[in-house]
Design a protein around this motif. Structure first.
Motif, mmCIF file in Angstrom:
data_model
loop_
_atom_site.group_PDB
_atom_site.id
_atom_site.type_symbol
_atom_site.label_atom_id
_atom_site.label_comp_id
_atom_site.label_asym_id
_atom_site.label_seq_id
_atom_site.Cartn_x
_atom_site.Cartn_y
_atom_site.Cartn_z
ATOM 1 N N ASP A 48 0.848 -1.210 0.000
ATOM 2 C CA ASP A 48 0.000 0.000 0.000
ATOM 3 C C ASP A 48 0.877 1.251 0.000
ATOM 4 O O ASP A 48 0.610 2.207 -0.740
ATOM 5 N N ILE A 49 1.889 1.232 0.839
ATOM 6 C CA ILE A 49 2.821 2.369 0.904
ATOM 7 C C ILE A 49 3.572 2.506 -0.409
ATOM 8 O O ILE A 49 3.673 3.607 -0.980
ATOM 9 N N LEU A 50 4.086 1.390 -0.919
ATOM 10 C CA LEU A 50 4.872 1.431 -2.164
ATOM 11 C C LEU A 50 4.011 1.911 -3.331
ATOM 12 O O LEU A 50 4.471 2.706 -4.161
ATOM 13 N N ASN A 51 2.761 1.474 -3.397
ATOM 14 C CA ASN A 51 1.877 1.934 -4.487
ATOM 15 C C ASN A 51 1.554 3.425 -4.365
ATOM 16 O O ASN A 51 1.442 4.117 -5.381
ATOM 17 N N ALA A 52 1.402 3.905 -3.150
ATOM 18 C CA ALA A 52 1.133 5.340 -2.963
ATOM 19 C C ALA A 52 2.316 6.161 -3.469
ATOM 20 O O ALA A 52 2.137 7.239 -4.053
ATOM 21 N N ILE A 53 3.527 5.663 -3.272
ATOM 22 C CA ILE A 53 4.722 6.336 -3.804
ATOM 23 C C ILE A 53 4.758 6.198 -5.325
ATOM 24 O O ILE A 53 4.957 7.167 -6.056
ATOM 25 N N ARG A 54 4.516 4.976 -5.799
ATOM 26 C CA ARG A 54 4.614 4.658 -7.242
ATOM 27 C C ARG A 54 3.670 5.519 -8.085
ATOM 28 O O ARG A 54 4.007 5.927 -9.191
ATOM 29 N N TYR A 55 2.491 5.799 -7.563
ATOM 30 C CA TYR A 55 1.472 6.500 -8.358
ATOM 31 C C TYR A 55 1.248 7.937 -7.920
ATOM 32 O O TYR A 55 0.243 8.538 -8.273
ATOM 33 N N HIS A 56 2.195 8.521 -7.167
ATOM 34 C CA HIS A 56 1.903 9.858 -6.619
ATOM 35 C C HIS A 56 1.975 10.965 -7.676
ATOM 36 O O HIS A 56 1.444 12.050 -7.472
ATOM 37 N N THR A 57 2.615 10.704 -8.815
ATOM 38 C CA THR A 57 2.725 11.747 -9.843
ATOM 39 C C THR A 57 1.651 11.618 -10.919
ATOM 40 O O THR A 57 1.049 12.617 -11.319
ATOM 41 N N SER A 58 1.391 10.398 -11.391
ATOM 42 C CA SER A 58 0.422 10.178 -12.479
ATOM 43 C C SER A 58 -0.951 9.790 -11.959
ATOM 44 O O SER A 58 -1.946 9.939 -12.655
ATOM 45 N N GLY A 59 -1.018 9.260 -10.744
ATOM 46 C CA GLY A 59 -2.235 8.561 -10.337
ATOM 47 C C GLY A 59 -2.367 7.299 -11.173
ATOM 48 O O GLY A 59 -1.432 6.921 -11.901
ATOM 49 N N ARG A 60 -3.502 6.640 -11.082
ATOM 50 C CA ARG A 60 -3.850 5.494 -11.930
ATOM 51 C C ARG A 60 -5.351 5.296 -11.809
ATOM 52 O O ARG A 60 -5.986 5.886 -10.926
ATOM 53 N N SER A 61 -5.925 4.480 -12.706
ATOM 54 C CA SER A 61 -7.357 4.218 -12.545
ATOM 55 C C SER A 61 -7.541 3.323 -11.318
ATOM 56 O O SER A 61 -6.653 2.537 -10.976
ATOM 57 N N ASP A 62 -8.672 3.445 -10.669
ATOM 58 C CA ASP A 62 -8.940 2.685 -9.440
ATOM 59 C C ASP A 62 -7.900 2.898 -8.346
ATOM 60 O O ASP A 62 -7.353 1.950 -7.800
ATOM 61 N N MET A 63 -7.637 4.155 -8.034
ATOM 62 C CA MET A 63 -6.697 4.446 -6.949
ATOM 63 C C MET A 63 -7.283 4.054 -5.602
ATOM 64 O O MET A 63 -8.479 4.190 -5.364
ATOM 65 N N THR A 64 -6.417 3.576 -4.710
ATOM 66 C CA THR A 64 -6.839 3.306 -3.339
ATOM 67 C C THR A 64 -6.985 4.628 -2.586
ATOM 68 O O THR A 64 -6.478 5.666 -3.025
ATOM 69 N N LEU A 65 -7.636 4.554 -1.432
ATOM 70 C CA LEU A 65 -7.793 5.751 -0.599
ATOM 71 C C LEU A 65 -6.425 6.339 -0.244
ATOM 72 O O LEU A 65 -6.216 7.554 -0.321
ATOM 73 N N LEU A 66 -5.492 5.469 0.126
ATOM 74 C CA LEU A 66 -4.152 5.950 0.500
ATOM 75 C C LEU A 66 -3.455 6.622 -0.689
ATOM 76 O O LEU A 66 -2.804 7.657 -0.525
ATOM 77 N N GLU A 67 -3.587 6.049 -1.878
ATOM 78 C CA GLU A 67 -2.981 6.653 -3.077
ATOM 79 C C GLU A 67 -3.562 8.045 -3.333
ATOM 80 O O GLU A 67 -2.831 8.988 -3.657
ATOM 81 N N LYS A 68 -4.874 8.170 -3.190
ATOM 82 C CA LYS A 68 -5.522 9.475 -3.382
ATOM 83 C C LYS A 68 -5.010 10.487 -2.367
ATOM 84 O O LYS A 68 -4.748 11.652 -2.692
ATOM 85 N N ILE A 69 -4.877 10.052 -1.130
ATOM 86 C CA ILE A 69 -4.436 10.953 -0.057
ATOM 87 C C ILE A 69 -3.028 11.476 -0.326
ATOM 88 O O ILE A 69 -2.764 12.677 -0.173
ATOM 89 N N ILE A 70 -2.135 10.604 -0.765
ATOM 90 C CA ILE A 70 -0.756 11.053 -1.034
ATOM 91 C C ILE A 70 -0.729 11.974 -2.254
ATOM 92 O O ILE A 70 -0.037 13.002 -2.250
ATOM 93 N N TYR A 71 -1.484 11.627 -3.282
ATOM 94 C CA TYR A 71 -1.542 12.492 -4.474
ATOM 95 C C TYR A 71 -2.018 13.899 -4.094
ATOM 96 O O TYR A 71 -1.405 14.909 -4.464
ATOM 97 N N ILE A 72 -3.105 13.969 -3.346
ATOM 98 C CA ILE A 72 -3.678 15.266 -2.961
ATOM 99 C C ILE A 72 -2.777 16.003 -1.970
ATOM 100 O O ILE A 72 -2.573 17.215 -2.090
ATOM 101 N N ALA A 73 -2.244 15.285 -0.989
ATOM 102 C CA ALA A 73 -1.377 15.935 0.006
ATOM 103 C C ALA A 73 -0.167 16.558 -0.682
ATOM 104 O O ALA A 73 0.264 17.669 -0.336
ATOM 105 N N ASP A 74 0.379 15.871 -1.684
ATOM 106 C CA ASP A 74 1.511 16.378 -2.454
ATOM 107 C C ASP A 74 1.115 17.677 -3.166
ATOM 108 O O ASP A 74 1.894 18.614 -3.263
#
Ligand code: GDP
Ligand code: FE
Ligand code: FE
Ligand code: FE
Length: 187
Positions: A101-127
């Motif tokens: 979960d942590i690694l995916n949030a890092i991996r997708y923090h610049t582009s996002g991806r379809s079907d993002m997890t809640l944690l991925e969304k949070i890191i994208y937005i926080a950034d």
């Protein structure tokens, strides 16, 4: 891993300015995790390490993208995109974080991806909205993030895509996928 230990590790990888940005992302990500019911500890660590690879030499990042069979369309797009997937790889191999979960949030923090997890969304937005960010449109995204994470994400993606269009730059397909997935989910 404890916060102070993680911060000590990442500080060595970053400029002072980027380290201050990282602290802002950390505080923002924890607040969003609290508000939206995500794992606060994972949000903290993902935020601390999200820009871990930001200052690696381009040649080293290119090598990792090739050797680790990362999507090779990355190589034909802006090098700014590389530090996210390369960061996930290095945070696993150098720092020893194995949580997907942590690694995916890092991996997708610049582009996002379809079907993002809640944690991925949070890191994208926080950034995007951490207190040190001052670019045009950030205030709207901050407001939206108080009520609806997906709406905030859509607004941030629109801004990013518009910014790239204005600069005559190509748009990475995964960025478009992220935008489309969110738009099609809206009723
Ligand atoms: P930062 O690492 O904290 O500066 O923020 P990000 O990792 O979110 O973004 C790094 C850079 O990538 C920014 O300058 C964005 O404009 C750029 N970027 C984001 N998405 C795309 C894309 O789809 N295509 C291109 N060419 N650049 C992008
Ligand atoms: Fe980044
Ligand atoms: Fe944002
Ligand atoms: Fe960042």
């Amino acid at each position: 891993m404890e916060r102070h230990e993680a911060l000590e590790i990442v500080k060595k990888q970053l400029t002072d300015h980027r380290y201050q940005h990282t602290l802002g992302v950390m505080e923002t990500a924890i607040a969003l995790a609290k508000q939206y019911g995500a794992d606060e500890k994972k949000a903290e660590l993902a935020a601390i390490f999200h820009d871990y690879a930001k200052f690696r030499p381009k040649e080293e990042m290119k090598q990792i993208i090739l050797e680790q069979n990362m999507p090779n369309d990355l190589l034909s797009h802006n090098t700014e995109l590389w530090h996210a997937p390369v960061g996930a790889y290095l945070v696993q191999t150098e720092v020893g974080i194995d949580d997907e979960d942590i690694l995916n949030a890092i991996r997708y923090h610049t582009s996002g991806r379809s079907d993002m997890t809640l944690l991925e969304k949070i890191i994208y937005i926080a950034d995007y909205i951490e207190p040190g960010r001052i670019f045009k449109g950030v205030e709207e995204v901050r407001e939206l993030a108080k009520h609806d994470l997906d709406e905030a994400l859509i607004e941030a993606l629109k801004n990013t895509i518009q910014f790239l269009l204005k600069k005559n730059q190509p748009i990475y397909p995964m960025t478009i996928d992220t935008y489309n997935a969110l738009m099609m989910k809206k009723k």
